[in-house]
Design an enzyme around this catalytic site. Structure first.
Site, short mmCIF file in Angstrom:
data_model
loop_
_atom_site.label_atom_id
_atom_site.label_comp_id
_atom_site.label_asym_id
_atom_site.label_seq_id
_atom_site.Cartn_x
_atom_site.Cartn_y
_atom_site.Cartn_z
N GLY A 45 0.53 -7.69 1.44
CA GLY A 45 1.65 -8.54 1.03
C GLY A 45 2.92 -8.18 1.76
O GLY A 45 2.91 -7.43 2.73
N ASN A 46 4.01 -8.76 1.30
CA ASN A 46 5.31 -8.46 1.91
C ASN A 46 6.40 -8.46 0.83
O ASN A 46 6.13 -8.73 -0.33
CB ASN A 46 5.63 -9.46 3.02
CG ASN A 46 5.72 -10.89 2.51
OD1 ASN A 46 6.63 -11.24 1.77
ND2 ASN A 46 4.73 -11.71 2.87
N ARG A 47 7.62 -8.17 1.25
CA ARG A 47 8.69 -7.92 0.28
C ARG A 47 9.46 -9.15 -0.15
O ARG A 47 10.50 -9.03 -0.80
CB ARG A 47 9.70 -6.93 0.88
CG ARG A 47 9.16 -5.55 1.12
CD ARG A 47 10.24 -4.71 1.82
NE ARG A 47 9.75 -3.39 2.17
CZ ARG A 47 9.75 -2.36 1.32
NH1 ARG A 47 10.21 -2.50 0.10
NH2 ARG A 47 9.29 -1.18 1.73
#
Ligand code: CTP
Ligand code: CA
Length: 228
Positions: free
Chosen positions: A33-35
């Site tokens: 995932g990412n932020r």
């Protein structure tokens, strides 16, 4: 910064906004995932609603309340987002890709949770490239006989922000590119944002640090000016 824009200049328009960050599953309990928090995409949806638009909000993995009146389509992975965005874009006047789409996904999916084995080396995770949703939207909107559509990309850059932004705008072929500088303490999950908005005709609009709603309203100003 200024009061919210309540000019009903998007009345009768359908706009599609993607928000959040995609998650690419590894096994039933894990993902890459990412932020992205989704805050900027939700601000775009809210401000478009306030300006009279019909809004489809394609939301990936956010923990935010649905903006009242938006048609919210929840998605998980980049491939799910692609389907939802392309479907909604078919009759849209504008498409704004504020989501952080994973460039790569694991090449395979393990049906059962991956276990560790004492003493054994972990298996590597091989990655393959995801579809470029923005590029596909641009391609579809430039097709012969397609309706006029304003396409907006976002670029998160950690370095050489303007230089990278101009190259990306040219590569992506969209009408507008909102470029902001990101880093661990910058932008992600923060209530405010600063950006420069590059347009295909060579113009650059500096948006000083302010609320994500204020940045969103500048985006809609530029979009509205390009609608026919
Ligand atoms: N985007 C997309 N589909 C992808 C990757 C990105 O639609 N598979 C969109 C993003 O939503 C954003 C824009 O493309 O609006 C730019 O994303 P960015 O990650 O900055 O650009 P990339 O072309 O992926 O280049 P790189 O990550 O290598 O800088
Ligand atoms: Ca990327």
């Amino acid at each position: 910064r200024g009061a919210p824009n309540t000019a009903r200049d998007l009345t009768g328009r359908h706009v599609v906004v993607s928000a959040g960050g995609t998650r690419e599953p590894i096994d039933p309990v894990r993902f890459i995932g990412n932020r992205s928090s989704g805050l900027q995409g939700y601000a775009l949806a809210r401000t478009a609603l306030a300006r009279g638009a019909r809004v489809t909000l394609v939301a990936a993995n956010v923990a935010l309340p649905d903006p009242a009146g938006a048609d919210v389509v929840p998605v998980g992975s980049a491939r799910e987002m692609r389907e939802a965005v392309l479907k909604a874009a078919a009759d849209a006047d504008a498409v704004v890709m504020a989501a952080a789409v994973a460039d790569f996904r694991p090449s395979g999916y393990e049906d059962m949770k991956i276990k560790k084995t004492a003493g054994a080396e972990p298996a590597p995770i091989r990655l393959v490239e995801n579809p470029d949703i923005l590029a596909e939207v641009v391609r579809a909107s430039r097709a012969v006989g397609a309706r006029h559509q304003v396409v907006v990309g976002f670029a998160a850059e950690t370095n050489d922000v303007l230089e990278n932004g101009r190259q990306k705008l040219a590569r992506k072929g969209c009408d507008l590119l909102v470029v902001n500088e990101v880093g661990e303490r910058l932008t992600f999950g923060a209530p405010d944002n600063a950006a420069v908005i590059l347009s295909a005709d060579g113009a650059a609009v500096d948006v000083p640090r302010g609320s994500k709603d204020a940045l969103a309203d500048v985006v809609w100003d530029l979009v509205a000016a390009r609608l026919v």
